[in-house]
Enzyme design. Structure first.
Site, short mmCIF file in Angstrom:
data_model
loop_
_atom_site.label_atom_id
_atom_site.label_comp_id
_atom_site.label_asym_id
_atom_site.label_seq_id
_atom_site.Cartn_x
_atom_site.Cartn_y
_atom_site.Cartn_z
N GLU A 1 42.76 29.60 33.61
CA GLU A 1 41.40 30.09 33.81
C GLU A 1 41.19 30.63 35.22
O GLU A 1 40.53 31.65 35.41
CB GLU A 1 40.40 28.96 33.51
CG GLU A 1 38.94 29.30 33.72
CD GLU A 1 38.46 30.42 32.81
OE1 GLU A 1 38.47 31.58 33.28
OE2 GLU A 1 38.09 30.16 31.65
N VAL B 1 41.58 34.46 37.07
CA VAL B 1 40.56 35.48 37.26
C VAL B 1 39.23 34.79 37.58
O VAL B 1 38.78 33.94 36.81
CB VAL B 1 40.38 36.33 35.97
CG1 VAL B 1 39.34 37.42 36.19
CG2 VAL B 1 41.70 36.94 35.53
N LEU C 1 35.07 30.45 37.62
CA LEU C 1 34.15 31.03 36.63
C LEU C 1 34.78 31.03 35.23
O LEU C 1 35.97 31.32 35.09
CB LEU C 1 33.81 32.48 37.00
CG LEU C 1 33.01 32.69 38.28
CD1 LEU C 1 32.83 34.19 38.53
CD2 LEU C 1 31.66 32.01 38.18
N GLY D 1 40.17 30.87 53.83
CA GLY D 1 40.86 30.62 52.56
C GLY D 1 40.43 31.53 51.43
O GLY D 1 40.64 31.22 50.26
N GLU E 1 44.64 35.64 49.62
CA GLU E 1 45.95 35.07 49.32
C GLU E 1 46.63 34.81 50.65
O GLU E 1 46.25 35.42 51.67
CB GLU E 1 46.78 36.08 48.52
CG GLU E 1 46.26 36.43 47.14
CD GLU E 1 46.52 35.35 46.11
OE1 GLU E 1 47.63 34.78 46.12
OE2 GLU E 1 45.63 35.08 45.29
N LYS F 1 44.56 40.83 37.96
CA LYS F 1 43.46 40.19 37.25
C LYS F 1 42.98 41.02 36.06
O LYS F 1 42.79 40.48 34.96
CB LYS F 1 42.29 39.93 38.21
CG LYS F 1 42.58 38.80 39.18
CD LYS F 1 41.49 38.68 40.22
CE LYS F 1 41.77 37.53 41.17
NZ LYS F 1 40.95 37.58 42.37
N GLY G 1 37.68 30.72 46.84
CA GLY G 1 37.42 29.51 47.61
C GLY G 1 38.13 28.32 46.97
O GLY G 1 38.25 28.24 45.75
#
Ligand code: ADP
Ligand code: ASP
Ligand code: MG
Length: 812
Positions: free
Chosen positions: A603, A606, A610, A661, A664, A679, A794
């Site tokens: 999950e 992407v 969310l 953060g 990448e 993505k 994050g």
């Protein structure tokens, strides 16, 4: 009158023998005590005999070990004044044993009678020493040699008891006996010639039952090292609980399949008596009561047991179908060699018969069966016997199982979900047991899985193996620690972190790593990290509900996903490399997760936490079709362009995003657009589109120098040099009254990513901070898209997305 039997485990040490004496001294009633050999001694005696018969002088050191154990017990148990005579007795017995074994050594032959004599030494010694210790405490007691009371028939099998003769002897002894307590060695008897015989392994239970029946005792107690018969062997299943009440038949089935706490056929003589099984180490615990009452409990599955070291024999051949007498001949051949059959299944076509026996008997079995069917084998009607080793039997036992549907379904799907391969299945015709043959290495996992399924209030334990414990991984560990109690109470879920690894070190703890100090434990106890070793250790641990979590951005870790899935180990990854690699690889991982009925969840590939992929999966599963996707999928780029204003340089914003953060580890992956390409590719693949990364158009906003940079440092300095390029982009946006957003689009089967000038009437215009947004246009959401929006980068939100996936593996 009470008969109390104390097994080897209860008399294994001076400390335990003292507990036995305490129990005896508290009894008001006349008590007959039957004792086994000290723990482990029978096995040592058998080992000595085995060495001697093969002319291995090693038997002498085994004898010394046996003598040492007894002398040590005497020294700790008895008052000094009794020690000498007792040690002399041991010496005397050991000398006679040495003579017998020497004979065995010289002749290379171990006749049954000599074997009995050798192995009887254990009980002769234990009963003598314990007798002395009880007397030492001032109790009124006499020692009686069971060989003078219990008689066996040597013509038949050794364990065939001559009840008439034995009962007569027992009664005549007990009528004359005036002492309050009598102690006898269990297990040993004598034949009509007066030679020592034995009653089979675990035979002290039998001795006790024979005496209890002969004297019509009020109670037969079986004292051992566990508090009764458990729902599973407590040494292998921590959550096992004592069974309060069990029927004789259930106890018989459980013990047949290895719950050796008692051997019920031996207590048959005293079935109408109350038979408690109690723990010498914890005499006040209730224990288990065996009774003839079958309806005492409504539980369906009473217990789970297993037998290790099984071999599976398969007799098969086309010439077997419909030919009468094949099974008769098979079983007769085995029975002539006294081979005990533990399990039988036969395919309905009669094309094959499958039986399980003790692995030590395989050579004899193979030999005798192949001889029996020699003629048919030559004619190719029957194949030579197939032998498979390193197997075990596990069995569910319960009187009430027959009136409940679905138990075997539940049993086999629980095992299947945990990659326990089932070789053969048998359901007793009485339906008191369902048993299965599995690999020996899977026993512990299978027992624990079945125990959790049938006894543990549906509490599910998930075992986690985490690679990557930096920003995201660290947060994940924190969240798991924080949510532990809530998950247990609300979802009946226990999440145990068994292993963690970063690029330098890895740490394993099968009982679960203490999450309040994982950092210090890793640096003090961790070993050098190694992905191969990490995998091998997980396989070796063989724990149920195992989940491998990849929190890295490494391109090496995903190479292991397929191997994990093939072992029915779920994979949860925020690493998007696998899903955005070659389509065949992505497809293969999805296929493996289906084939091995295990989860592959990503999950967080992407939109971090969310629920984008999950929503997409639900749309597709319910028959919808995705026609178009418009999305801002890079939290990092969104952060960068939202914070890039006339006061800050582009370089500074990118640097800040890295420090917080949001990018990448290598910012080029974000700024070049590759991350967003990956993505949108994953979303398209999850929508059902077969597509490769190269097919996506990428209009990069970076200047040529940045695109060519060979290292992260070089790349960052190009951002500094190219101030004008980035300022131009921003000025142009301001001039057009637009905002810069990095947009991914999928439409008409094509996809592209790139920077766009977004006008203020567009849903992307007000996207703040590091937020993501996805607009799904589908057959059902035609005009107004389904919108998912929220923080898309994050460590905290990513960790919570991974956490969600981990929980989902438990709900499959
Ligand atoms: P003893 O020496 O008292 O005869 P055993 O070693 O023969 O004792 O039997 C007790 C052991 O049986 C326990 O220590 C336990 O490991 C094993 N066992 C196997 N299955 C069960 C079970 N279902 N319940 C209790 N004990 C079991
Ligand atoms: N000592 C014997 C055995 O180990 C008998 C018993 O313990 O019941 O099998
Ligand atoms: Mg026993």
């Amino acid at each position: 009158m009470i008969v109390s039997k104390f097994g080897g485990s209860s008399v294994g040490s001076a400390k335990n023998i003292k507990k036995v004496i305490q129990i005896i001294s508290e009894k008001q009633e006349k008590t007959t005590i039957v004792v086994s050999a000290l723990a482990g001694i029978t096995n040592l005696l058998l080992k000595a005999a085995d060495l001697a018969v093969f002319s291995d002088k090693g038997y002498i050191s085994v004898l010394n070990e046996i003598q040492e154990i007894h002398n040590h017990t005497i020294a700790e148990l008895l008052n000094e004044q009794y020690q000498k005579s007792c040690k002399d007795f041991v010496e005397e017995q050991m000398n006679s044993l040495k003579d017998t074994l020497n004979g065995v050594f010289l002749l290379n032959d171990l006749p049954n009678k000599s074997a009995d004599k050798i192995v009887s030494t254990g009980e002769i010694l234990s009963s003598y020493i314990i007798y002395k210790a009880i007397k030492d405490k001032g109790l009124d007691i006499v020692l009686k040699d069971s060989r003078e009371l219990i008689k066996t028939n040597s013509e038949l099998d050794n364990t065939e008891v001559n009840y008439m003769e034995s009962y007569k002897n027992i009664n005549s002894f007990f009528t004359k006996n005036k002492k309050k307590n009598v102690i006898l060695p269990g297990f040993i008897a004598s034949d009509e010639k007066g030679l020592t015989s034995t009653l089979g392994r675990g035979g002290s239970d039998f001795t006790a039952a024979i005496i209890a029946n002969a004297i019509d005792a009020d109670l037969l107690e079986i004292w051992t090292d566990v508090s009764g018969m458990y729902t599973a062997n407590p040494k292998l299943v921590k959550q096992a609980k004592p069974i309060k009440q069990i029927s004789y038949q259930e106890a018989m089935e459980l013990s047949h399949f290895g719950a050796k706490v008692i051997y019920p056929p031996t207590i048959q003589p005293v079935l109408d008596k109350e038979i408690p099984i109690k723990n010498t180490m914890a005499p006040n615990e209730i224990g288990t009561s065996i009774s003839t009452n079958k309806n005492g409990s409504r539980t369906t599955v009473k217990g789970i047991s297993h037998i290790d070291d099984i071999a599976l024999l398969t007799l098969e051949g086309n010439g077997m179908i419909g030919v009468p007498g094949i099974s008769k001949r098979l079983f007769e051949a085995l029975s002539l060699k006294k081979i005990n059959i533990k399990f039988i299944t036969q395919a309905s076509s009669e094309h094959s018969i499958c039986i399980a026996i003790d692995k030590n008997e395989t050579d004899v079995a193979k030999d005798t069966v192949d001889k029996q069917f020699e003629f048919e084998i030559i004619q190719h009607k029957v194949n030579p016997l197939i032998v498979e080793k390193d197997l075990a039997i596990i069995a569910l036992v319960g009187d009430n199982m027959k009136s409940h549907q679905g138990i075997s379904g539940k049993m086999f799907s629980a095992l299947g979900d945990n990659n326990v391969n089932i070789r053969a299945i048998a359901q007793g015709s009485s339906e008191k047991n369902i048993s299965a043959v599995i690999a020996k290495k899977d026993v512990k996992k299978a027992l624990n899985t079945l125990h959790a399924t049938f006894f543990e209030d549906h509490i599910k334990l998930i075992n986690l193996f985490i690679v990557g414990i930096g920003n995201v991984g660290g947060k994940l560990l924190e969240q798991i620690k924080q949510q532990g109690e809530f998950l247990l109470n609300s979802q009946h879920l226990i999440i145990r972190v068994v292993a963690i690894s970063n690029s330098k070190k890895m740490l394993f703890d099968a009982e679960g790593i203490d999450l309040s100090k994982w950092n210090s434990e890793l640096s003090s106890k961790g070993e050098r990290s190694d992905l191969d070793l990490f995998y091998n250790k997980i396989i070796e641990l063989n724990l149920r509900n195992s989940v491998f979590v990849d929190n890295t951005a490494s391109d090496r870790v995903p190479n292991y996903y397929a191997d994990y899935l093939k072992q029915s180990i779920s994979v949860v990854a925020c690493n998007k490399i696998a899903c955005s690699s070659a389509y065949n690889n992505y497809k293969n991982l999805k296929y493996l997760s289906k084939k091995y009925n295990t989860s592959y969840l990503f999950e967080t590939n992407v939109g971090a936490g969310l629920p984008i992929i999950n929503t997409l999966n639900n749309l597709v599963a319910s028959g919808d079709q995705i026609t178009e996707i418009q999305a801002v999928l890079s939290g990092s780029l969104n952060f960068v362009f939202n914070n890039f204003n006339s006061e800050t340089s582009f370089y500074d914003v990118v640097k800040q995003a890295g420090e917080e953060g949001y990018t990448e580890p290598d910012p080029r992956i974000d700024l070049s657009g590759v991350d967003v390409m990956r993505k949108i590719l994953i979303l398209m693949r999850e929508s059902g589109k077969e597509m490769e990364l190269e097919e996506i158009t990428n209009d990069s906003f970076l200047p040529e120098t940045s695109l060519k940079a060979k290292s992260i440092d070089e790349f960052m300095s190009t951002l500094k040099q190219e101030v004008a390029h980035f300022d131009d982009l921003r000025n142009e946006a301001e001039k057009r009254n637009c905002r810069l957003k990095y947009v991914a689009e999928y439409k008409n089967g094509k996809a592209k990513v790139g920077l766009q000038y977004i006008t203020n009437d567009h849903p992307f215009y007000n996207l703040a901070g590091k937020d993501n947004i996805v607009l799904f246009y589908t057959n059902r959401y035609k005009d107004q898209p389904l919108i998912i929006k929220g923080a898309g980068a994050g460590a905290d939100v990513t960790a919570s997305g991974i956490f969600g996936d981990i929980i989902r593996t438990g709900n499959k």
